[in-house]
Scaffold this motif. Structure first.
Motif, PDB file in Angstrom:
ATOM      1  N   UNK A  74      -5.487   2.186   5.614  1.00 27.57           N
ATOM      2  CA  UNK A  74      -5.083   1.667   4.304  1.00 27.57           C
ATOM      3  C   UNK A  74      -4.375   2.693   3.427  1.00 27.57           C
ATOM      4  N   UNK A  75      -4.666   3.987   3.658  1.00 26.56           N
ATOM      5  CA  UNK A  75      -4.026   5.070   2.909  1.00 26.56           C
ATOM      6  C   UNK A  75      -3.843   6.250   3.860  1.00 26.56           C
ATOM      7  N   UNK A  76      -3.052   7.243   3.469  1.00 26.82           N
ATOM      8  CA  UNK A  76      -2.923   8.448   4.295  1.00 26.82           C
ATOM      9  C   UNK A  76      -4.016   9.489   4.010  1.00 26.82           C
ATOM     10  N   UNK A  81     -10.002   7.812   6.272  1.00 25.55           N
ATOM     11  CA  UNK A  81      -9.576   7.598   7.656  1.00 25.55           C
ATOM     12  C   UNK A  81     -10.574   6.814   8.491  1.00 25.55           C
ATOM     13  N   UNK A  82     -11.764   6.567   7.968  1.00 25.29           N
ATOM     14  CA  UNK A  82     -12.770   5.782   8.686  1.00 25.29           C
ATOM     15  C   UNK A  82     -12.552   4.275   8.517  1.00 25.29           C
ATOM     16  N   UNK A  83     -11.492   3.897   7.803  1.00 24.68           N
ATOM     17  CA  UNK A  83     -11.202   2.483   7.525  1.00 24.68           C
ATOM     18  C   UNK A  83      -9.860   2.108   8.143  1.00 24.68           C
ATOM     19  N   UNK A 119     -15.149   0.609   9.484  1.00 23.18           N
ATOM     20  CA  UNK A 119     -14.970  -0.466   8.510  1.00 23.18           C
ATOM     21  C   UNK A 119     -13.551  -1.001   8.628  1.00 23.18           C
ATOM     22  N   UNK A 120     -13.388  -2.303   8.359  1.00 23.74           N
ATOM     23  CA  UNK A 120     -12.066  -2.910   8.379  1.00 23.74           C
ATOM     24  C   UNK A 120     -11.931  -3.811   7.151  1.00 23.74           C
ATOM     25  N   UNK A 121     -10.755  -3.790   6.543  1.00 21.33           N
ATOM     26  CA  UNK A 121     -10.514  -4.563   5.324  1.00 21.33           C
ATOM     27  C   UNK A 121      -9.220  -5.355   5.470  1.00 21.33           C
TER      28      UNK A 121
END
Length: 168
Positions: A74-76, A81-83, A119-121
């Motif tokens: 979702x971001x750099x 980084x766990x998502x 985790x996933x979003x």
């Protein structure tokens, strides 16, 4: 990778560019897109920021592409980084109702786990009831709502934030 009854899920390749561009044009709708309707000449599907390895595709027995899902960080930021985040899911009209979308969501969760995510979003438009039902049936829960975040087809539409743990 995961499979539906009538498709094989694999990582996209550069050679899929034209077929994925056509699929995006075919399925475009304000039910799921906040972007303007694609107009010719169409840009390539892949570019520097949106690469084949960010996409899983559902391939039919005849080799045609039935759908795709985009999975990215979702971001750099290192602290994030766990998502992984689903940033696009499309299924061809001819393949809807045949488990292709579900197979893609499951494959994205498996790939996120393989990449080390816990985790996933995702974000989904509030009025997209079919997508929300699919995500909920796969363990995603609403974690936030941005009311009236988008103005589509003359009405304000909520942006719904959903997520789930990838612990098995």
């Amino acid at each position: 990778m995961a499979e539906s009854a009538e498709s094989h899920i694999r990582t996209a390749r550069h050679a899929d560019d034209a077929a994925l561009r056509e699929l995006d044009v075919e399925v475009w709708s304000t039910l799921h897109s906040v972007q303007s309707r694609p107009q010719p000449p169409h840009d390539p599907f892949f570019d520097e920021a949106d690469r084949p390895e960010h996409h899983l595709v559902a391939e039919g027995p005849d080799g045609s592409l039935l759908g795709y899902i985009r999975l990215v960080p979702p971001t750099p930021l290192a602290c994030n980084r766990h998502v992984r985040q689903i940033q696009g899911l499309a299924v061809a009209g001819r393949a809807r109702g045949r488990g292709v979308g579900r197979a893609l969501v499951r494959a994205a969760c498996a790939e996120a786990r393989r990449q080390g995510a816990v985790r996933i979003t995702l974000r989904v438009l509030g009025h997209n009831k079919p997508a929300r039902a699919l995500y909920e049936s796969e363990g995603f829960v609403v974690e936030g709502v941005l009311p009236g975040e988008f103005h589509l087809d003359g009405r304000y539409v909520d942006d719904v934030l959903m997520g789930r743990s990838l612990a098995e």
